[in-house]
Design an enzyme around this catalytic site. Structure first.
Site, PDB file in Angstrom:
ATOM      1  N   CYS A 142      35.421 -34.740 -43.045  1.00 25.43           N
ATOM      2  CA  CYS A 142      35.946 -34.277 -44.334  1.00 25.43           C
ATOM      3  C   CYS A 142      37.475 -34.377 -44.366  1.00 25.43           C
ATOM      4  O   CYS A 142      38.060 -35.043 -45.213  1.00 25.43           O
ATOM      5  CB  CYS A 142      35.486 -32.858 -44.622  1.00 25.43           C
ATOM      6  SG  CYS A 142      35.383 -31.799 -43.184  1.00 25.43           S
ATOM      7  N   CYS A 143      38.157 -33.764 -43.399  1.00 21.18           N
ATOM      8  CA  CYS A 143      39.616 -33.675 -43.459  1.00 21.18           C
ATOM      9  C   CYS A 143      40.282 -34.620 -42.470  1.00 21.18           C
ATOM     10  O   CYS A 143      41.498 -34.695 -42.396  1.00 21.18           O
ATOM     11  CB  CYS A 143      40.057 -32.240 -43.193  1.00 21.18           C
ATOM     12  SG  CYS A 143      39.454 -31.631 -41.610  1.00 21.18           S
ATOM     13  N   PHE A 398       7.591   7.088  -7.549  1.00 24.43           N
ATOM     14  CA  PHE A 398       8.950   7.620  -7.475  1.00 24.43           C
ATOM     15  C   PHE A 398       9.018   9.137  -7.349  1.00 24.43           C
ATOM     16  O   PHE A 398      10.089   9.704  -7.183  1.00 24.43           O
ATOM     17  CB  PHE A 398       9.735   7.224  -8.720  1.00 24.43           C
ATOM     18  CG  PHE A 398       9.848   5.748  -8.897  1.00 24.43           C
ATOM     19  CD1 PHE A 398      10.716   5.015  -8.114  1.00 24.43           C
ATOM     20  CD2 PHE A 398       9.067   5.095  -9.834  1.00 24.43           C
ATOM     21  CE1 PHE A 398      10.818   3.645  -8.267  1.00 24.43           C
ATOM     22  CE2 PHE A 398       9.166   3.729  -9.992  1.00 24.43           C
ATOM     23  CZ  PHE A 398      10.034   2.996  -9.201  1.00 24.43           C
ATOM     24  N   GLY A 399       7.887   9.783  -7.493  1.00 24.41           N
ATOM     25  CA  GLY A 399       7.923  11.244  -7.406  1.00 24.41           C
ATOM     26  C   GLY A 399       7.136  11.871  -8.540  1.00 24.41           C
ATOM     27  O   GLY A 399       6.294  11.227  -9.180  1.00 24.41           O
ATOM     28  N   VAL A 401       6.164  13.675 -12.106  1.00 20.83           N
ATOM     29  CA  VAL A 401       6.461  13.542 -13.535  1.00 20.83           C
ATOM     30  C   VAL A 401       6.060  14.847 -14.219  1.00 20.83           C
ATOM     31  O   VAL A 401       4.942  15.337 -13.997  1.00 20.83           O
ATOM     32  CB  VAL A 401       5.680  12.365 -14.168  1.00 20.83           C
ATOM     33  CG1 VAL A 401       6.029  12.218 -15.637  1.00 20.83           C
ATOM     34  CG2 VAL A 401       5.926  11.074 -13.419  1.00 20.83           C
ATOM     35  N   LYS A 415      10.650  12.039 -15.337  1.00 19.90           N
ATOM     36  CA  LYS A 415      10.323  11.497 -14.018  1.00 19.90           C
ATOM     37  C   LYS A 415      11.441  11.933 -13.084  1.00 19.90           C
ATOM     38  O   LYS A 415      12.607  11.590 -13.303  1.00 19.90           O
ATOM     39  CB  LYS A 415      10.323   9.978 -14.128  1.00 19.90           C
ATOM     40  CG  LYS A 415       9.215   9.338 -13.363  1.00 19.90           C
ATOM     41  CD  LYS A 415       9.210   7.865 -13.573  1.00 19.90           C
ATOM     42  CE  LYS A 415       7.848   7.474 -14.077  1.00 19.90           C
ATOM     43  NZ  LYS A 415       7.630   6.074 -14.157  1.00 19.90           N
ATOM     44  N   ASP A 508       5.413  -5.392 -12.851  1.00 22.14           N
ATOM     45  CA  ASP A 508       4.359  -4.542 -12.286  1.00 22.14           C
ATOM     46  C   ASP A 508       3.404  -4.090 -13.393  1.00 22.14           C
ATOM     47  O   ASP A 508       3.077  -2.907 -13.514  1.00 22.14           O
ATOM     48  CB  ASP A 508       4.988  -3.329 -11.578  1.00 22.14           C
ATOM     49  CG  ASP A 508       3.977  -2.601 -10.693  1.00 22.14           C
ATOM     50  OD1 ASP A 508       2.846  -3.113 -10.536  1.00 22.14           O
ATOM     51  OD2 ASP A 508       4.310  -1.523 -10.175  1.00 22.14           O
TER      52      ASP A 508
HETATM   53  P1  AMP Z   1       4.231   7.207 -12.561  1.00 23.20           P
HETATM   54  O1  AMP Z   1       5.215   7.743 -11.610  1.00 23.20           O
HETATM   55  O2  AMP Z   1       4.874   6.471 -13.692  1.00 23.20           O
HETATM   56  O3  AMP Z   1       3.157   6.399 -11.920  1.00 23.20           O
HETATM   57  O4  AMP Z   1       3.522   8.453 -13.274  1.00 23.20           O
HETATM   58  C1  AMP Z   1       2.619   9.281 -12.579  1.00 23.20           C
HETATM   59  C2  AMP Z   1       1.677   9.938 -13.541  1.00 23.20           C
HETATM   60  O5  AMP Z   1       2.395  10.782 -14.430  1.00 23.20           O
HETATM   61  C3  AMP Z   1       0.966   8.925 -14.465  1.00 23.20           C
HETATM   62  O6  AMP Z   1      -0.217   8.449 -13.890  1.00 23.20           O
HETATM   63  C4  AMP Z   1       0.692   9.772 -15.701  1.00 23.20           C
HETATM   64  O7  AMP Z   1      -0.498  10.485 -15.548  1.00 23.20           O
HETATM   65  C5  AMP Z   1       1.861  10.729 -15.735  1.00 23.20           C
HETATM   66  N1  AMP Z   1       2.910  10.213 -16.638  1.00 23.20           N
HETATM   67  C6  AMP Z   1       3.912   9.376 -16.339  1.00 23.20           C
HETATM   68  N2  AMP Z   1       4.683   9.139 -17.412  1.00 23.20           N
HETATM   69  C7  AMP Z   1       4.150   9.842 -18.434  1.00 23.20           C
HETATM   70  C8  AMP Z   1       4.471  10.002 -19.827  1.00 23.20           C
HETATM   71  N3  AMP Z   1       5.517   9.353 -20.361  1.00 23.20           N
HETATM   72  N4  AMP Z   1       3.698  10.777 -20.579  1.00 23.20           N
HETATM   73  C9  AMP Z   1       2.632  11.410 -20.046  1.00 23.20           C
HETATM   74  N5  AMP Z   1       2.263  11.299 -18.758  1.00 23.20           N
HETATM   75  C10 AMP Z   1       3.002  10.531 -17.942  1.00 23.20           C
END
Ligand code: AMP
Length: 648
Positions: A142-143, A398-399, A401, A415, A508
């Site tokens: 163009c230019c 992880f522990g 919930v 969690k 996972d």
């Molecule tokens: P996880 O550590 O994610 O495997 O969670 C362990 C268990 O906690 C799961 O099998 C559920 O029964 C319960 N859980 C985890 N997250 C939730 C959520 N957002 N609401 C209700 N239950 C949960």
């Protein structure tokens, strides 16, 4: 469908190669273009089942939408004949690109330009100048400037947002644009009248209506009152928009709690439940257990609606009626009673059963309110003082919930991360991104408490817990309800298709990592978390906690994760769903499973599972990752299987 995924416009056009690499030759190819609120996407073909995405432009990055000049048919491969070019300029990763598109007619070009401009009208990067013609490798034609990065040589045309005009006006303008060709620069020949000029400087703001109540908690947020209107001031952030209410108060609101007034349609009615499947509508209505309780939902045939009605006569059950249209466009359930609109029809049948099993009475009252992306705008760090911790929900990798309440009102799951189980700093960084992932079939990450140890991950609470346990607990009722099982798979697939679109790999995926909420909603949880696990037994494919049974050959051999390895895991998840929670490969040891998978042996067809459903699982287990379908394609296939196998 989420607002951002709605298709605003689509059609076949020809695209000039973008020439992102310096030496690619110019070519022109026919593409199927789809415009959503966030992207302009182009596919190789219109056919949804077969098509492959060829590219997309994020509309937020667009700075120019103008008519273009591509002189003559001089370019290699340029299609012969008349076509109507326009250009979309955008900046991606600091680089300027221009997409040139050839529309088949002038009307199409005008409509496309307006549609894209409308979607980009609040972009902050809009530019005042542009080059009407193309860069030929040496200079702008163009230019004649030989500096590629020079500012454009023409002023950009004014972007008139024509939202405020009625459809008739829009038609008129398109018609007038047709009769008076648009010149480079987007102006029509002749001087516009002062009235037109006045109009062209007006950009009317977007008005939205609240679908749910929302209580503002943080300073800077604004409460929403269901059905009230709000003016959008800033929608540049995806999940939190700044709006003004009728009293002039301004603040942030979750964007998934409102709907643009002009697109509201049936969503303003409590009885309309959108894409809820037949099976979920049945369980919702049965749970409510009230004579005449009903919902209207989208039928699996696009564009049609179904009325699902609960009656106790002669025994408690749900009846599904297609809402039909006659040649005059009127709606009816029984041909004798036709109405001009669906709300009129519903009103009519509130007073007269008119051939239905019962008069329409109420719609289910316990409609779940969607999760917000984070607990407030720009908030992902949560103060643990504001969390009330309640009963334990379970424990995992992880522990523990626990259920919790945030600021005494919002249900959350917390969690509590066992120390030393994850690389915390990396995860905390990632959590900022993860709070922004939002989809009906993903467990919403609200934020983290990262200042103290152990760190807490705070997510949406899902009342029925893990999908795996839910399947096992309800095996008796679920095993005979293959439709509901298929619907659960479709929901997971939708969540995964969203992750795939955002280039996010789960790593996972399994029934244990999905959760079930009210109305049989299923959501994918823990996406991407596997990357931050420190335990070798979990991360290395030889480890005892590694999810071998969900892993494809390329993960077992080279730990190569991709959306395609998620697809393999998804096939195994489908198998878990259709066996109501059996352990894949039974008691086989990990080493034996690896051997089987390497040999190409796959899981057997679950008892009572439809052949069509098993065929889809098998596609997920193709040994070659590239031969596995994408989640997007898988979703379409599952929906069409559901349509074919079940009465809608
Ligand atoms: P996880 O550590 O994610 O495997 O969670 C362990 C268990 O906690 C799961 O099998 C559920 O029964 C319960 N859980 C985890 N997250 C939730 C959520 N957002 N609401 C209700 N239950 C949960």
């Amino acid at each position: 469908m989420k607002m951002e995924e709605e298709i605003l416009k689509h059609g076949l056009m020809i695209k000039r190669s973008l020439n992102k690499k310096i030496y690619t030759p110019i070519n022109y190819r026919q593409r199927w273009f789809t415009l959503t609120r966030k992207f302009l996407i182009y596919y190789d073909t219109e056919n949804e089942e077969k098509r492959k995405e060829r590219g997309r432009i994020e509309l937020e990055l667009v700075h120019t939408v103008e008519v273009a000049i591509i002189a003559g048919n001089t370019e290699e491969n340029r299609p012969q004949g008349i076509s109507y070019p326009f250009q979309i300029g955008y900046q991606e990763s600091g680089q300027d690109y221009i997409l040139y598109v050839l529309a088949p007619t002038e009307k199409d070009r005008t409509e496309w330009i307006w549609a894209v401009r409308l979607a980009c009208r609040f972009n902050k990067c809009l530019r005042g100048r542009y080059h009407p013609a193309i860069w030929n490798g040496k200079k702008w034609t163009c230019c004649k400037s030989s500096t590629r990065s020079t500012l454009g040589c023409e002023n950009s045309s004014t972007w008139i947002a024509f939202v405020e005009e009625s459809e008739t006006n829009k038609e008129n303008r398109i018609a007038s644009a047709q009769s008076s060709p648009i010149m480079p620069g987007g102006t029509t020949p002749g001087t516009p009248s002062s009235k037109q000029k006045e109009k062209s400087s007006v950009i009317r703001s977007k008005v939205v209506v609240a679908l749910y109540n929302y209580k503002a908690i943080e300073p800077g947020d604004l409460s929403l009152e269901k059905n009230a209107e709000y003016e959008v001031i800033d929608d540049s952030q995806e999940h939190w928009w700044k709006v003004r209410d009728a009293q002039g108060n301004i603040g942030f609101i979750p964007s998934n709690y409102v709907k643009e007034k002009e697109l509201l349609g049936l969503q303003q009615y409590d009885w309309y439940v959108n894409d809820m499947s037949r099976q979920r509508s049945e369980s919702l209505l049965k749970q409510e257990d009230k004579e005449g309780c009903f919902v209207v939902r989208n039928s699996s045939t696009k564009g049609l609606y179904t009325l699902s009605l609960y009656t106790k006569n002669p025994h408690p059950h749900v009846k599904h009626y297609h809402i039909k249209q006659n040649s005059k466009g009127e709606y009816y359930l029984s041909e004798k009673h036709c109405c001009a609109s669906i709300p009129d029809l519903i009103n009519y049948h509130r007073h007269n059963s008119g051939g239905l099993a019962s008069r329409l009475k109420a719609s289910p009252c316990d409609r779940s309110v969607p999760a917000t992306a984070g607990l407030s705008h720009d908030k992902w760090e949560i103060d643990p003082q504001e969390l009330m911790l309640l009963e334990e929900l379970g424990s995992g990798q992880f522990g523990v919930v626990r259920r919790g309440k945030w600021r005494g009102s919002i249900d959350v799951a917390v969690k509590m991360m066992k120390e030393g189980t994850m690389s915390e700093d990396d995860f905390i960084e990632e959590a900022k991104v993860m709070t922004k992932l939002q989809h009906t079939n993903l467990v919403q990450l609200y934020g983290v408490c990262s200042k103290n140890r152990p760190i807490f991950i705070v997510t949406e609470y899902m009342r029925h817990g893990s999908l795996l346990n839910y399947l096992r607990r309800h095996e008796q009722s679920l095993v005979s309800n293959q439709g509901l099982l298929l619907d659960m798979c479709i929901q997971v697939c939708k969540g995964m298709a969203y992750l795939e679109r955002h280039n996010y790999i789960h790593r996972d995926l399994a029934a244990r990592n999905c959760l079930v909420g009210s109305e049989n909603t299923v959501k994918v949880a823990d996406f991407g978390l596997a990357r931050y696990v420190l335990d070798d037994q979990y991360t290395s494919s030889g480890g005892s906690k590694f999810p071998i049974k969900w892993a494809p050959p390329e993960v077992l051999n080279y730990t190569r994760f991709s959306s395609k390895s998620d697809i393999w895991a998804y096939g195994v998840l489908m198998w878990e769903v259709f066996t109501c929670g059996k352990m894949p490969y039974g008691r086989l040891k990990n080493a034996e499973v690896v051997e089987r998978v390497q040999k190409g042996l796959i899981l057997e067809r679950p008892k009572n599972c439809y052949k069509e459903v098993y065929d889809i699982m098998r596609k997920c287990w193709s040994p070659v990752p590239e031969n596995r379908p994408s989640f997007r394609v898988l979703k379409e296939q599952l929906i069409s299987v559901a349509q074919g196998l079940l009465v809608d």
